[in-house]
Enzyme design. Structure first.
Site, PDB file in Angstrom:
ATOM      1  N   SER A   1       0.843  -1.191   0.000  1.00  0.00           N
ATOM      2  CA  SER A   1       0.000   0.000   0.000  1.00  0.00           C
ATOM      3  C   SER A   1       0.879   1.242   0.000  1.00  0.00           C
ATOM      4  O   SER A   1       2.025   1.204   0.454  1.00  0.00           O
ATOM      5  CB  SER A   1      -0.898   0.029   1.236  1.00  0.00           C
ATOM      6  OG  SER A   1      -0.144   0.313   2.402  1.00  0.00           O
ATOM      7  N   ASP A   2       0.340   2.332  -0.530  1.00  0.00           N
ATOM      8  CA  ASP A   2       0.966   3.612  -0.250  1.00  0.00           C
ATOM      9  C   ASP A   2       0.774   3.868   1.239  1.00  0.00           C
ATOM     10  O   ASP A   2      -0.058   3.231   1.895  1.00  0.00           O
ATOM     11  CB  ASP A   2       0.341   4.721  -1.099  1.00  0.00           C
ATOM     12  CG  ASP A   2       1.285   5.896  -1.310  1.00  0.00           C
ATOM     13  OD1 ASP A   2       2.210   6.070  -0.497  1.00  0.00           O
ATOM     14  OD2 ASP A   2       1.095   6.640  -2.284  1.00  0.00           O
ATOM     15  N   TRP A   3       1.523   4.808   1.790  1.00  0.00           N
ATOM     16  CA  TRP A   3       1.539   4.997   3.240  1.00  0.00           C
ATOM     17  C   TRP A   3       0.152   5.424   3.745  1.00  0.00           C
ATOM     18  O   TRP A   3      -0.377   6.449   3.328  1.00  0.00           O
ATOM     19  CB  TRP A   3       2.607   6.007   3.598  1.00  0.00           C
ATOM     20  CG  TRP A   3       3.938   5.372   3.920  1.00  0.00           C
ATOM     21  CD1 TRP A   3       4.741   5.665   4.987  1.00  0.00           C
ATOM     22  CD2 TRP A   3       4.624   4.321   3.212  1.00  0.00           C
ATOM     23  NE1 TRP A   3       5.865   4.859   4.982  1.00  0.00           N
ATOM     24  CE2 TRP A   3       5.819   4.032   3.908  1.00  0.00           C
ATOM     25  CE3 TRP A   3       4.327   3.583   2.065  1.00  0.00           C
ATOM     26  CZ2 TRP A   3       6.710   3.046   3.488  1.00  0.00           C
ATOM     27  CZ3 TRP A   3       5.221   2.599   1.649  1.00  0.00           C
ATOM     28  CH2 TRP A   3       6.388   2.348   2.353  1.00  0.00           C
ATOM     29  N   PHE A   4      -0.431   4.584   4.596  1.00  0.00           N
ATOM     30  CA  PHE A   4      -1.782   4.744   5.122  1.00  0.00           C
ATOM     31  C   PHE A   4      -2.838   4.584   4.029  1.00  0.00           C
ATOM     32  O   PHE A   4      -3.965   5.034   4.179  1.00  0.00           O
ATOM     33  CB  PHE A   4      -1.953   6.098   5.824  1.00  0.00           C
ATOM     34  CG  PHE A   4      -0.955   6.364   6.907  1.00  0.00           C
ATOM     35  CD1 PHE A   4      -1.052   5.734   8.138  1.00  0.00           C
ATOM     36  CD2 PHE A   4       0.094   7.239   6.702  1.00  0.00           C
ATOM     37  CE1 PHE A   4      -0.120   5.980   9.140  1.00  0.00           C
ATOM     38  CE2 PHE A   4       1.028   7.486   7.685  1.00  0.00           C
ATOM     39  CZ  PHE A   4       0.924   6.859   8.914  1.00  0.00           C
ATOM     40  N   GLY A   5      -2.466   3.913   2.936  1.00  0.00           N
ATOM     41  CA  GLY A   5      -3.389   3.732   1.822  1.00  0.00           C
ATOM     42  C   GLY A   5      -4.200   2.455   1.886  1.00  0.00           C
ATOM     43  O   GLY A   5      -4.933   2.154   0.946  1.00  0.00           O
TER      44      GLY A   5
END
Length: 818
Positions: A224-228
């Protein structure tokens, strides 16, 4: 190794399996000590390797040219070389994986992150991505191609749904990712923040499993992208292997519970674990038990590469004989980017560079300071200049600045980006407050502007008086990845030479998506009419005037799109005034994409220099003086005006989006395809660029003996350097489907070659077109189709300079699998 990975997976407990499917902290995946599995560490890219530090400060790193600059080189060999160099940089930061390259498409000229991406064209983007990944992974460092997919805007990017039809996805937006998988065997893919047609990409089964793994045969990981990540079972079942960052929000005990309840099957969990272990084996982290150490390794060979690449990225857009500089006349060096080195864009790509060479410094080194005269003329900053100086920082383990500080430190500027472990771990990074105390001594007396913007609540006091308040009526804006407010500005009268006390108070607040705390405070004195008048005086008294204008990483940044493509501030006015005062005016433009140029007819020369990394000034000086050939070509069309861009529309759902949706109404007609479709003449076309050397193409030959059976064609031609200078030509091959059953662009780039030629040299080159070069995607039939009929091949030196043409013809259709 496959046997070892399978054995390790079988030996792991449920807790251990779940543990490696999410981050331990911001930059690492936890080790499994019982089984000797080492820790996997990642670092941000793509124009350097920042390491595990903050976006501000931290261990110093080499700053390479940004993505659009590499796109402008059209040089796959150079980009491969940069990929290999970046592997060394990643190793210096103790990491195993680089979060790069960024291959999203330049759909809109206002996307704040265009600087980080290569091109508006999927083939150019794809081939450069392949080169970058091959160079990087050839040195044992994993690539993470991003952002998969539909992240072509930074507006509401963590929630918005990109509405893209499947044909446009297949023919435009997925191509760079497909090439990264099929041609470069990338080890990592990062899902984007946005939704795709209503579903978050991090839990999009069609995207992550049907297309990526089943159709393309991908065997790497998806992170995931960060916090995605936004769910537990949905992301795991859809194909998301790794949730980042840690500690986990959607996994950990939640994933253990999902497995125990049957919401996630043991087989699915096992597949995710195998993918992670395979990655760890590939990048060497499986057996890496070394202590994490980050080094600021300033390599001379990398500096030389950055300088060479920065010069090669420069695009000469206009030249009435003013360049290269010659003789020994006086030079007026003017503009907001003359003495400030604009080397990179903003956001997660930014880093603490080893050094920054400004254009002024580059020209001083090349020509000597005696020939140069300087005047700033105007400013172009988005925010007030960050206040530099020594600050005492008191951290409080509460959000009210109450009691005794839990920790006291110092820093040398009035900005911070707090993530993960801060204040020696003595405060919760999401629940704390801080007070910074320092001073500011102005050079001149008068009214100064004091600005503050923050992801959190913040105030600025000068001499005990509240001047800028981003606390009392805090409102979400377009800073700090859309977690921050817009800048709040107040004014104060300051005296030259007096040290005025500056106190900044900060407290965290609830975040929307990204768990971070940040602020930036600045003080500046506006430049007025007198500054432009002084620049005109300096220019009038010089033989040549060079105006350094553009934007900077405050404008071209992740988390915020541009309000327009007008040059910020009074730069247009400045250029017009200087050109009126001196007919030998040269403009050096530094931006992450196109700008409107109302003054273009009045200047003698124009160079687009992008953000070329830490050697910016030297690279620019090399091009200005003719030490280096400006062999860059535009990877993005420059329109006459913003309204000409395909994403510009009266329908706000087309751009910037309405009610959580942004509709890609233009479909496959992105970039030059759009201008061709409307018969519209851009300011500068895709693939365009002049040079000091000149080139011609001739003697086109076509071998279509395999076209009927295989769909492939061999194209040959002669390229000649017709000048008395060494240089490089970018030969471009476009394909047109003359009579198509579905709407198709007038032409599409399908192959290119950068050719280095000595003065007067001629060389024969060949380019190969496979069947996909002639195909379009049929959504209902779910295959690529090469129709029967005639195709025209067009070859030349830009998308509008295509003097060589030939036709090939098929009698039958050819269907190609996905």
């Amino acid at each position: 190794m496959a046997d070892r990975i399978a054995e390790l997976a079988d030996q792991m407990t449920l807790d251990e399996k779940v543990s490696i499917l999410s981050g331990e902290d911001f930059w690492s995946v936890p080790a499994v000590p019982r089984l000797g599995i080492g820790k996997l560490r990642v670092t941000d890219g793509p124009n350097g390797a920042r390491g595990g530090g903050s976006l501000i400060g931290g261990v110093k790193s080499a700053s390479f040219p940004v993505g659009i600059a590499l796109g402008a080189t059209w040089n796959v060999d150079l980009v491969k070389e940069i990929g290999a160099a970046l592997a060394d940089e990643v190793k210096s930061k103790g990491a195993h994986m680089l979060l790069a390259p960024t291959v999203n498409i330049h759909r809109s000229v206002t996307n704040g992150r265009n600087f980080e991406c290569y091109s508006e064209d999927p083939i150019l983007s794809g081939e450069l991505a392949v080169a970058y990944i091959v160079g990087l992974q050839g040195q044992g460092i994993g690539a993470t191609v991003k952002h998969f997919v539909g992240n072509e805007s930074e507006i509401e990017r963590t929630t918005i749904s990109s509405e893209i039809d499947e044909r446009s996805l297949r023919e435009i937006y997925l191509i760079p990712f497909e090439w990264a998988v099929k041609k470069a065997d990338t080890w990592g893919v990062m899902s984007s923040y946005n939704r795709l047609n209503g579903t978050f990409t991090s839990e999009h089964n069609w995207l992550l499993t049907s297309v990526l793994r089943q159709e393309w045969g991908y065997d790497g990981i998806v992170m995931s992208d960060w916090f995605g990540s936004h769910s537990t079972a949905e992301t795991v079942n859809a194909g998301l292997d790794l949730e980042m960052p840690g500690p986990p929000r959607d996994r950990g005990q939640k994933l253990i519970d999902a497995v125990n309840s049957g919401a996630v099957s043991q087989d699915t969990l096992h597949e995710r674990v195998i993918n992670m272990l395979r990655l760890m084996e590939r990048v060497g982290s499986l057996d890496d038990h070394s202590e994490w150490q980050e080094r600021a390794h300033d390599r001379p060979e990398h500096s030389a590469l950055i300088r060479r690449a920065g010069a090669e990225a420069a695009v000469l857009l206009k030249n009435n004989g003013a360049l290269p500089l010659n003789g020994d006349g006086s030079i007026a060096v003017i503009g907001p980017n003359a003495k400030i080195a604009q080397i990179m864009g903003g956001g997660s790509a930014q880093l603490n560079a080893h050094y920054r060479i400004s254009p002024w410094q580059g020209l001083v080194s090349a020509l000597g300071e005696d020939r140069l005269r300087y005047a700033p003329g105007c400013t172009n900053h988005r925010f007030e200049p960050v206040l530099r100086g020594q600050f005492k920082v008191e951290y409080f383990a509460n959000e009210t600045l109450a009691g005794e500080p839990a920790h006291v430190a110092s820093q040398d500027e009035a900005q911070a980006f707090w993530i993960g472990h801060i204040a020696d771990g003595k405060v919760d990074p999401l629940h704390f407050s801080a007070r910074l105390t320092g001073s500011y001594t102005p050079e001149t007396s008068g009214t100064h502007r004091v600005g503050i913007y923050s992801a959190g609540f913040a105030k600025v006091f000068v001499d005990g008086k509240l001047i800028a308040d981003a606390w009392t009526n805090w409102q979400k804006g377009r800073t700090f990845f859309e977690e921050g407010c817009d800048e709040v500005v107040g004014t104060v009268e300051l005296q030259a030479g007096r040290a005025h006390e500056v106190v900044i108070e900060f407290a965290t607040k609830a975040f929307a998506t990204l768990g971070l705390a940040a602020f930036a405070a600045g003080i500046g004195k506006p430049l007025g009419d007198d500054a432009i008048a002084e620049a005109v005086r300096v220019a009038r008294n010089a033989d040549t005037a060079i105006v350094f204008i553009g934007r900077n990483g405050e404008w071209d940044t992740e988390g915020s799109d541009l309000p327009s493509i007008d040059l910020p501030g009074r730069q247009n006015e400045l250029v017009a005034a200087i050109a009126n005062a001196n007919p030998n005016t040269i403009v050096v433009l530094q931006t992450g994409g196109p700008v409107e140029m109302p003054w273009i007819g009045s200047v003698a020369a124009l160079i687009q220099a992008w953000y070329p990394g830490q050697e910016a000034g030297n690279a620019i000086a090399d091009v200005l003086t003719g030490v280096a050939e400006p062999s860059g070509r535009l990877p993005q069309t420059f329109p006459v005006r913003w309204a000409d861009n395909p994403a510009h529309s009266q329908d706000r759902e087309v751009y910037p989006g309405v009610e959580g949706k942004v509709r890609y109404e233009e479909g496959i007609f992105v970039g030059y395809r759009h201008y061709d479709r409307l018969g519209m003449t851009p300011l500068f076309p895709f693939g365009f660029g002049l040079g000091y050397a000149r080139f011609a193409v001739s003697d086109l030959t076509v071998d279509d003996t395999e076209f009927e059976a295989e769909g492939s064609v061999m194209v040959g031609l002669s390229v000649t350097n017709t000048s008395d200078r060494d240089g490089a030509a970018v030969v471009q091959l476009y394909v047109s489907d003359d009579i198509a059953s579905d709407p198709r662009p007038a032409k599409e780039l399908k192959a290119f070659r950068k050719v280095q030629l000595k003065a007067g040299e001629s060389r024969q080159i060949t380019m190969t077109l496979d069947a996909r070069a002639f195909a379009f995607y049929r959504v209902q039939a779910k295959h690529w189709l090469v129709e029967d009929g005639r195709f025209t091949l067009r070859v030349g030196l830009s998308s509008v300079d295509l003097p060589l043409t030939a036709t090939v013809e098929r009698k039958t259709t050819l269907m190609l699998p996905v």
